[in-house]
Design an enzyme around this catalytic site. Structure first.
Site, mmCIF file in Angstrom:
data_model
loop_
_atom_site.group_PDB
_atom_site.id
_atom_site.type_symbol
_atom_site.label_atom_id
_atom_site.label_comp_id
_atom_site.label_asym_id
_atom_site.label_seq_id
_atom_site.Cartn_x
_atom_site.Cartn_y
_atom_site.Cartn_z
ATOM 1 N N HIS A 143 -17.081 55.843 41.850
ATOM 2 C CA HIS A 143 -16.933 57.291 42.022
ATOM 3 C C HIS A 143 -16.082 57.928 40.942
ATOM 4 O O HIS A 143 -15.887 59.141 40.955
ATOM 5 C CB HIS A 143 -16.317 57.583 43.390
ATOM 6 C CG HIS A 143 -14.951 57.007 43.593
ATOM 7 N ND1 HIS A 143 -14.732 55.655 43.668
ATOM 8 C CD2 HIS A 143 -13.738 57.592 43.734
ATOM 9 C CE1 HIS A 143 -13.436 55.442 43.848
ATOM 10 N NE2 HIS A 143 -12.816 56.583 43.877
ATOM 11 N N CYS A 144 -15.565 57.136 39.997
ATOM 12 C CA CYS A 144 -14.652 57.684 38.981
ATOM 13 C C CYS A 144 -15.230 57.642 37.572
ATOM 14 O O CYS A 144 -15.493 58.674 36.965
ATOM 15 C CB CYS A 144 -13.326 56.915 39.010
ATOM 16 S SG CYS A 144 -12.274 57.292 40.423
ATOM 17 N N ILE A 145 -15.387 56.453 37.039
ATOM 18 C CA ILE A 145 -15.626 56.276 35.610
ATOM 19 C C ILE A 145 -16.910 56.966 35.135
ATOM 20 O O ILE A 145 -16.925 57.580 34.065
ATOM 21 C CB ILE A 145 -15.644 54.778 35.226
ATOM 22 C CG1 ILE A 145 -14.409 54.066 35.784
ATOM 23 C CG2 ILE A 145 -15.706 54.626 33.718
ATOM 24 C CD1 ILE A 145 -13.096 54.619 35.286
#
Length: 314
Positions: free
Chosen positions: A151-153
């Site tokens: 969900h971030c990178i």
């Protein structure tokens, strides 16, 4: 938890000032009237599946709108975490989290690009990374894979790219890294096609078992997983795709996919034309998988140390 620098001050504070019943204003300086509330931003730091670092040992970055806000937020988090790291503003804290994620995004893209070059040159990128990792300074290892997930990178760096346009600034490293990482599932598709061709098979009509659909090993998280893109690409080219993942008995509908697939049993692997390792879960018996399968395409170097003509690294 992750957002572009300015979100707290430009978006959140106006909402908080408008919605509170007592007409309180965010405290922006040292002079207080008693009609203020304090605002600070503290980004999450998390590494799913990592059990080597206790949550309390991860330093907590805190950026207050004024010094008192930083002090109060630091006191709150100091009761939970062993160390707090104050920065000068919410925007600095927001940018800190983005830098951490962009650092990973760009370096993963770098090693993915070098992997593609090494494949053409006949060099083992994993051997190269292991050798470079012996350097006691100036090098931190990153590892190639079938694409970015989580969900971030894959998402967060582009918040900054969007925000940078307000200053007429182009974030070229972020854009190039995104392009490289986004194209990795297509490289996997081409590798599967090439490997099947050597076995006098085409992707169209081939039975392919995808091993692992989580975005990283030993976790139950599908968000932005490259395996989902790879499955869809294989299906689009006519492959009969099954999957196995001990964390997902079923894949239904998500934000960008609707697969409606049930987890296959990990047996009778000889029925598949290709076993494609996308996520290298620790509880897979890779020697047994290689022994049973007709063809193994490995995107994670999970079969390292196993000598077999069946294995294709990509």
């Amino acid at each position: 938890s992750t957002t572009y620098p300015g979100t707290t001050e430009e978006v959140m504070i106006p909402i908080l000032e408008k919605e509170n019943r007592n007409s309180l204003k965010a405290a922006r300086d040292q002079g207080l009237t008693g009609k203020e509330f304090f605002v600070a931003f503290s980004p999450e730091r998390e590494d799913p599946g990592n059990t080597t670092v206790a949550r309390r040992d991860i330093p907590k970055v805190v950026g207050g709108l004024n010094p008192q806000a930083s002090e109060l937020a630091g006191a709150l988090y100091g009761a939970i975490f062993n160390r707090t790291v104050p920065v000068s503003s919410p925007a600095a804290a927001e940018m800190t989290k983005l830098l951490e994620n962009i650092y990973r995004c760009v370096n993963i893209a770098l090693v993915n690009e070098l992997k593609l070059l090494c494949l053409r040159m006949g060099i083992d990128i994993w051997e190269v990374i292991a050798a470079a990792s012996t350097k006691p300074f100036g090098f931190h290892p990153f590892y190639p894979g079938p694409g970015l997930g989580g969900h971030c990178i894959p998402v967060d760096p582009f918040y900054l790219s969007w925000k940078a346009k307000e200053w007429d600034f182009r974030t070229r490293f972020i854009e190039l890294a995104g392009e490289i990482n986004t194209n990795m599932p297509y490289h996997v598709l081409a590798s599967v096609g090439s490997a099947l061709n050597r076995h006098k098979k085409s992707v169209n009509g081939a039975r392919v078992l995808v091993l692992g659909v989580a975005y990283k090993k030993d976790i139950d998280d599908l968000r932005e997983s490259p395996s989902l893109t790879i499955i869809e690409l294989l299906q689009k080219d006519g492959a009969q795709v099954s999957y196995h993942d001990p964390y997902f008995p079923f894949i239904g509908k998500g934000r960008k996919y609707d697969l409606q697939m049930k987890c296959a049993e990990l047996k009778d692997l000889e029925q598949y034309d290709c076993v494609l390792i996308v996520t290298d879960h620790s509880d897979y018996d890779y020697p047994s998988i290689v022994e049973q399968a007709k063809l193994v395409v490995d995107t994670r170097n999970a079969t390292r140390g196993i000598q077999s003509p069946k294995i294709v690294h990509c």
